[in-house]
Design a protein around this motif. Structure first.
Motif, PDB file in Angstrom:
ATOM      1  N   GLN A   1       0.856  -1.182   0.000  1.00 14.94           N
ATOM      2  CA  GLN A   1       0.000   0.000   0.000  1.00 14.94           C
ATOM      3  C   GLN A   1       0.897   1.238   0.000  1.00 14.94           C
ATOM      4  O   GLN A   1       1.394   1.657   1.037  1.00 14.94           O
ATOM      5  CB  GLN A   1      -0.915  -0.009   1.222  1.00 14.94           C
ATOM      6  N   MET A   2       1.077   1.818  -1.165  1.00 17.96           N
ATOM      7  CA  MET A   2       2.044   2.895  -1.331  1.00 17.96           C
ATOM      8  C   MET A   2       1.662   4.149  -0.553  1.00 17.96           C
ATOM      9  O   MET A   2       2.536   4.905  -0.128  1.00 17.96           O
ATOM     10  CB  MET A   2       2.209   3.213  -2.818  1.00 17.96           C
ATOM     11  N   ASP A   3       0.360   4.373  -0.366  1.00 19.35           N
ATOM     12  CA  ASP A   3      -0.048   5.564   0.379  1.00 19.35           C
ATOM     13  C   ASP A   3       0.409   5.484   1.830  1.00 19.35           C
ATOM     14  O   ASP A   3       0.822   6.484   2.418  1.00 19.35           O
ATOM     15  CB  ASP A   3      -1.558   5.758   0.308  1.00 19.35           C
ATOM     16  N   LEU A   4       0.387   4.280   2.406  1.00 20.63           N
ATOM     17  CA  LEU A   4       0.837   4.107   3.786  1.00 20.63           C
ATOM     18  C   LEU A   4       2.346   4.328   3.899  1.00 20.63           C
ATOM     19  O   LEU A   4       2.825   4.918   4.868  1.00 20.63           O
ATOM     20  CB  LEU A   4       0.472   2.712   4.296  1.00 20.63           C
ATOM     21  N   VAL A   5       3.080   3.847   2.908  1.00 25.03           N
ATOM     22  CA  VAL A   5       4.531   4.035   2.911  1.00 25.03           C
ATOM     23  C   VAL A   5       4.870   5.522   2.786  1.00 25.03           C
ATOM     24  O   VAL A   5       5.732   6.044   3.502  1.00 25.03           O
ATOM     25  CB  VAL A   5       5.185   3.246   1.755  1.00 25.03           C
ATOM     26  N   PHE A   6       4.175   6.216   1.893  1.00 27.98           N
ATOM     27  CA  PHE A   6       4.430   7.644   1.679  1.00 27.98           C
ATOM     28  C   PHE A   6       4.138   8.455   2.939  1.00 27.98           C
ATOM     29  O   PHE A   6       4.946   9.294   3.360  1.00 27.98           O
ATOM     30  CB  PHE A   6       3.562   8.147   0.525  1.00 27.98           C
ATOM     31  N   ILE A   7       2.999   8.199   3.561  1.00 26.42           N
ATOM     32  CA  ILE A   7       2.631   8.921   4.784  1.00 26.42           C
ATOM     33  C   ILE A   7       3.613   8.626   5.910  1.00 26.42           C
ATOM     34  O   ILE A   7       3.966   9.506   6.698  1.00 26.42           O
ATOM     35  CB  ILE A   7       1.190   8.562   5.203  1.00 26.42           C
ATOM     36  N   SER A   8       4.072   7.378   5.987  1.00 23.28           N
ATOM     37  CA  SER A   8       5.022   6.990   7.040  1.00 23.28           C
ATOM     38  C   SER A   8       6.343   7.743   6.898  1.00 23.28           C
ATOM     39  O   SER A   8       6.952   8.130   7.893  1.00 23.28           O
ATOM     40  CB  SER A   8       5.271   5.481   6.995  1.00 23.28           C
ATOM     41  N   ILE A   9       6.781   7.939   5.664  1.00 21.97           N
ATOM     42  CA  ILE A   9       8.027   8.691   5.430  1.00 21.97           C
ATOM     43  C   ILE A   9       7.847  10.152   5.832  1.00 21.97           C
ATOM     44  O   ILE A   9       8.696  10.737   6.511  1.00 21.97           O
ATOM     45  CB  ILE A   9       8.463   8.578   3.964  1.00 21.97           C
ATOM     46  N   LEU A  10       6.733  10.751   5.446  1.00 24.48           N
ATOM     47  CA  LEU A  10       6.472  12.146   5.803  1.00 24.48           C
ATOM     48  C   LEU A  10       6.286  12.315   7.307  1.00 24.48           C
ATOM     49  O   LEU A  10       6.513  13.401   7.851  1.00 24.48           O
ATOM     50  CB  LEU A  10       5.226  12.662   5.076  1.00 24.48           C
ATOM     51  N   ASN A  11       5.891  11.245   7.988  1.00 24.53           N
ATOM     52  CA  ASN A  11       5.696  11.309   9.433  1.00 24.53           C
ATOM     53  C   ASN A  11       7.009  11.531  10.187  1.00 24.53           C
ATOM     54  O   ASN A  11       7.008  11.837  11.380  1.00 24.53           O
ATOM     55  CB  ASN A  11       5.031  10.010   9.919  1.00 24.53           C
ATOM     56  N   LEU A  12       8.143  11.394   9.483  1.00 26.59           N
ATOM     57  CA  LEU A  12       9.445  11.665  10.091  1.00 26.59           C
ATOM     58  C   LEU A  12       9.696  13.165  10.254  1.00 26.59           C
ATOM     59  O   LEU A  12      10.581  13.569  11.017  1.00 26.59           O
ATOM     60  CB  LEU A  12      10.567  11.069   9.227  1.00 26.59           C
ATOM     61  N   TYR A  13       8.927  13.975   9.556  1.00 24.71           N
ATOM     62  CA  TYR A  13       9.185  15.413   9.514  1.00 24.71           C
ATOM     63  C   TYR A  13       9.096  16.104  10.881  1.00 24.71           C
ATOM     64  O   TYR A  13      10.002  16.873  11.238  1.00 24.71           O
ATOM     65  CB  TYR A  13       8.225  16.065   8.523  1.00 24.71           C
ATOM     66  N   PRO A  14       8.042  15.873  11.674  1.00 24.19           N
ATOM     67  CA  PRO A  14       7.990  16.540  12.985  1.00 24.19           C
ATOM     68  C   PRO A  14       9.191  16.216  13.872  1.00 24.19           C
ATOM     69  O   PRO A  14       9.700  17.092  14.583  1.00 24.19           O
ATOM     70  CB  PRO A  14       6.683  16.006  13.594  1.00 24.19           C
ATOM     71  N   GLY A  15       9.657  14.970  13.841  1.00 24.55           N
ATOM     72  CA  GLY A  15      10.824  14.604  14.639  1.00 24.55           C
ATOM     73  C   GLY A  15      12.076  15.322  14.186  1.00 24.55           C
ATOM     74  O   GLY A  15      12.898  15.750  15.004  1.00 24.55           O
ATOM     75  N   ALA A  16      12.232  15.474  12.862  1.00 22.12           N
ATOM     76  CA  ALA A  16      13.392  16.195  12.330  1.00 22.12           C
ATOM     77  C   ALA A  16      13.345  17.664  12.746  1.00 22.12           C
ATOM     78  O   ALA A  16      14.373  18.251  13.110  1.00 22.12           O
ATOM     79  CB  ALA A  16      13.424  16.078  10.809  1.00 22.12           C
TER      80      ALA A  16
END
Length: 268
Positions: free
Chosen positions: A155-170
């Motif tokens: 499910q590519m949408d889940l993978v994409f969202i998971s990668i963007l979810n790294l942004y707040p931590g960065a």
């Protein structure tokens, strides 16, 4: 804010989007290649099932079953590794906001220009925040391409969202580094404290996830890594409040950094 400092930050540092984005993207490409073979995924999952929970936690998963699906494998393994590399960028970006210019003496020239201290810091922060987002988008694009190229059933949408979810931590690591640079004054001390913050957060997440009890829960709650996991997105129980909490801490850190930068003596 005039936008001059923001534009100059992007003009002088935009290549980092390519360097870091391609680097993380190649890691995602490699993980996507592995995910194309269900036998490899199942083999890894079976191997981790026989090992201590701490090792499984290091792979970014709380259960072996998550690793048996293509999207679970990609998100758990890739996101946990990408979070570490992205933290390195965030520390470097946080140092670039004020500390490096102050260390080199450039800050003395900048402060003689008709630019307020608050505008300077905020525009530098926004500039590097934009660069960090660009890095994640490039990384996500390459990773998505690998899934299509290798025909990965995920499910590519889940993978994409998971990668963007790294942004707040960065953003959190970048803001904490900027704040520590203002507190520690010396560049070497600020880098050491920032590295200690990232390492301690990783250890807290690792130990807290492998153990159980109130202390373990507290350790995980204090680790920003526990808020950037993509596993919850794959399992369908992601809580947006996690990202919101990190962003609120980031806003508080920015406000405190601006306050300190306005009142401190540059170069002392």
């Amino acid at each position: 804010m005039s936008g001059i400092v923001f534009a100059n930050t992007l003009r002088t540092s935009w290549k980092q989007v390519l360097y870091w984005g391609l680097g993380l993207g190649l890691l995602g490409f490699y993980i996507g290649f592995i995910a194309s073979s269900s036998d490899i995924i199942q083999g890894y999952a079976d191997l981790l099932a026989s090992m201590p929970p701490a090792l499984l936690q290091a792979f970014g998963a709380s259960s072996v079953e998550v690793l048996r699906s293509s999207e679970g494998w990609i998100v758990s393994v890739f996101v946990s590794e990408a979070a570490i590399f992205l933290s390195v960028f965030a520390v470097m970006a946080g140092m670039n906001i004020t500390a490096n210019d102050e260390q080199s003496g450039v800050m003395d020239v900048i402060m003689s220009l008709p630019i307020s201290r608050s505008s300077y810091l905020l525009e530098r922060w926004i500039g590097y925040a934009a660069i960090g987002l660009g890095i994640l988008l490039v990384c996500a694009a390459i990773t998505m391409f690998s899934l299509v190229l290798f025909g990965v059933d995920a499910q590519m949408d889940l993978v994409f969202i998971s990668i963007l979810n790294l942004y707040p931590g960065a953003l959190l690591v970048m803001t904490v580094t900027c704040l520590l640079a203002l507190v520690a004054r010396r560049r070497a001390h600020a880098i050491g404290l920032s590295a200690a913050f990232v390492v301690a957060s990783y250890v807290f997440n690792l130990v807290g996830g492998a153990a159980s009890g109130a202390i373990a829960d507290l350790m995980q709650g204090l680790s920003f890594f526990s808020y950037t996991k993509g596993e919850q997105i794959v399992l369908g129980n992601y809580d947006p409040a996690n990202a919101l909490l990190l962003l609120l801490v980031v806003l508080a850190g920015i406000a405190l950094s601006v306050r300190m930068f306005i009142s401190r003596d540059i170069g002392v």
